[in-house]
Design a protein around this motif. Structure first.
Motif, mmCIF file in Angstrom:
data_model
loop_
_atom_site.group_PDB
_atom_site.id
_atom_site.type_symbol
_atom_site.label_atom_id
_atom_site.label_comp_id
_atom_site.label_asym_id
_atom_site.label_seq_id
_atom_site.Cartn_x
_atom_site.Cartn_y
_atom_site.Cartn_z
ATOM 1 N N UNK A 1 0.803 -1.223 0.000
ATOM 2 C CA UNK A 1 0.000 0.000 0.000
ATOM 3 C C UNK A 1 0.840 1.280 0.000
ATOM 4 N N UNK A 2 1.988 1.246 0.649
ATOM 5 C CA UNK A 2 2.830 2.439 0.753
ATOM 6 C C UNK A 2 3.445 2.798 -0.591
ATOM 7 N N UNK A 3 3.826 1.795 -1.360
ATOM 8 C CA UNK A 3 4.580 2.012 -2.592
ATOM 9 C C UNK A 3 3.726 1.935 -3.847
ATOM 10 N N UNK A 4 2.425 1.751 -3.709
ATOM 11 C CA UNK A 4 1.588 1.451 -4.859
ATOM 12 C C UNK A 4 1.638 2.535 -5.932
ATOM 13 N N UNK A 5 1.615 3.803 -5.562
ATOM 14 C CA UNK A 5 1.605 4.876 -6.567
ATOM 15 C C UNK A 5 2.901 4.900 -7.361
ATOM 16 N N UNK A 6 4.027 4.790 -6.663
ATOM 17 C CA UNK A 6 5.304 4.775 -7.348
ATOM 18 C C UNK A 6 5.459 3.549 -8.223
ATOM 19 N N UNK A 7 5.034 2.411 -7.702
ATOM 20 C CA UNK A 7 5.137 1.158 -8.444
ATOM 21 C C UNK A 7 4.334 1.223 -9.743
ATOM 22 N N UNK A 8 3.112 1.717 -9.669
ATOM 23 C CA UNK A 8 2.265 1.778 -10.851
ATOM 24 C C UNK A 8 2.785 2.794 -11.861
ATOM 25 N N UNK A 9 3.354 3.891 -11.379
ATOM 26 C CA UNK A 9 3.916 4.891 -12.284
ATOM 27 C C UNK A 9 5.080 4.309 -13.073
ATOM 28 N N UNK A 10 5.946 3.549 -12.401
ATOM 29 C CA UNK A 10 7.094 2.938 -13.075
ATOM 30 C C UNK A 10 6.634 1.897 -14.087
ATOM 31 N N UNK A 11 5.669 1.070 -13.700
ATOM 32 C CA UNK A 11 5.181 0.025 -14.607
ATOM 33 C C UNK A 11 4.474 0.635 -15.816
ATOM 34 N N UNK A 12 3.733 1.721 -15.609
ATOM 35 C CA UNK A 12 3.065 2.379 -16.733
ATOM 36 C C UNK A 12 4.084 2.923 -17.725
ATOM 37 N N UNK A 13 5.156 3.503 -17.224
ATOM 38 C CA UNK A 13 6.219 4.002 -18.105
ATOM 39 C C UNK A 13 6.876 2.852 -18.855
ATOM 40 N N UNK A 14 7.058 1.720 -18.190
ATOM 41 C CA UNK A 14 7.651 0.551 -18.833
ATOM 42 C C UNK A 14 6.717 -0.019 -19.896
ATOM 43 N N UNK A 15 5.423 -0.079 -19.599
ATOM 44 C CA UNK A 15 4.458 -0.592 -20.588
ATOM 45 C C UNK A 15 4.444 0.289 -21.834
ATOM 46 N N UNK A 16 4.659 1.584 -21.660
ATOM 47 C CA UNK A 16 4.681 2.495 -22.802
ATOM 48 C C UNK A 16 5.858 2.178 -23.722
ATOM 49 N N UNK A 17 6.933 1.669 -23.152
ATOM 50 C CA UNK A 17 8.076 1.227 -23.955
ATOM 51 C C UNK A 17 7.785 -0.148 -24.535
ATOM 52 N N UNK A 18 7.261 -1.048 -23.706
ATOM 53 C CA UNK A 18 6.837 -2.369 -24.150
ATOM 54 C C UNK A 18 7.986 -3.324 -24.394
ATOM 55 N N UNK A 19 7.644 -4.522 -24.860
ATOM 56 C CA UNK A 19 8.637 -5.520 -25.189
ATOM 57 C C UNK A 19 9.152 -6.270 -23.986
ATOM 58 N N UNK A 20 10.426 -6.640 -24.046
ATOM 59 C CA UNK A 20 11.056 -7.390 -22.965
ATOM 60 C C UNK A 20 11.503 -6.437 -21.857
ATOM 61 N N UNK A 21 10.964 -6.676 -20.671
ATOM 62 C CA UNK A 21 11.220 -5.792 -19.535
ATOM 63 C C UNK A 21 11.936 -6.572 -18.444
ATOM 64 N N UNK A 22 13.004 -5.980 -17.927
ATOM 65 C CA UNK A 22 13.718 -6.548 -16.790
ATOM 66 C C UNK A 22 13.355 -5.772 -15.538
ATOM 67 N N UNK A 23 12.859 -6.478 -14.529
ATOM 68 C CA UNK A 23 12.588 -5.882 -13.222
ATOM 69 C C UNK A 23 13.777 -6.190 -12.299
#
Length: 219
Positions: free
Chosen positions: A28-50
């Motif tokens: 719950x504490x990190x949800x906003x930051x986590x979703x912002x990072x994932x949204x930026x990654x999805x915009x790039x798409x393809x193979x993603x390394x976490x």
């Protein structure tokens, strides 16, 4: 200000303790930051390394348009991530590996995007990890970071310096400055800062995005 870096054993010990409660406490504490990072990654798409995939909290933030690979040093955290994968809910998560982000075993230019959520301020050598992220991302690909970054001036900075001494044993480093990320990028001619923004609603976290330029060669 240059932070005193955390050593690997401190981080591994701390996150072994965090693993059983990490999702409940940090989710719950990190949800906003986590979703912002994932949204930026999805915009790039393809193979993603976490990098620092942990318990797989971010799996819900991706979809079938991506192919996710995760790494983490903590075996107890990865056990939780593998349990999520075994549920069958995340077919786009291809693998998670126990791996040190300072010395990744992936080939050069493997991924379209590298994401490090709440990680870069915790590793023993942030600049080395950034250079490894740069090595494994393809030219034209992006490195996306999200973290709380040191306020540097004012009352908030003083509080963060005080908190740094109290939280180090927990594997936290609240006094990490953006200047270190900026200095790394400036020392690397094939890296461009493309975005730096506070994450709504409270601006506690900062999203930073670097791009590996198209004419760059693997280091």
């Amino acid at each position: 200000m240059t932070s005193t870096d955390l050593d690997k054993s401190t981080v591994q010990t701390a996150y072994a303790r965090w693993a059983p409660i990490y999702d409940a406490v940090c989710g719950p504490v990190m949800v906003k930051g986590r979703r912002a990072a994932a949204a930026a990654a999805r915009a790039t798409g393809g193979k993603i390394l976490e990098v620092g995939v942990g318990t797989g909290l971010s799996f819900d933030d991706y979809d079938r348009s991506t192919e996710i690979t995760g790494i983490d040093m903590s075996a107890p955290m990865l056990e939780k991530a593998r349990m999520k994968m075994a549920s069958g809910k995340y077919p786009f998560v291809k693998a998670v590996h126990q791996m040190d982000a300072h010395h990744m075993t992936f080939a050069d230019a493997t991924f379209d995007c590298v994401v490090a959520q709440f990680v870069i301020t915790l590793v023993a050598n942030p600049e080395q990890v950034l250079s490894e992220c740069h090595r494994v991302v393809k030219p034209g690909g992006r490195i996306i970071l999200v973290n709380h970054l040191y306020s540097e001036v004012g009352v908030a900075a003083a509080v963060e310096r005080w908190a740094a001494q109290k939280t180090r044993s927990l594997g936290l480093r609240p006094e990490f400055p953006f200047a270190r990320l900026q200095a790394w990028a400036q020392s690397n001619a094939s890296t461009t800062l493309v975005e730096r923004r506070k994450v709504a609603p409270f601006g506690i976290y900062t999203l930073v995005c670097f791009e590996r330029t198209l004419n760059s060669q693997a280091a």
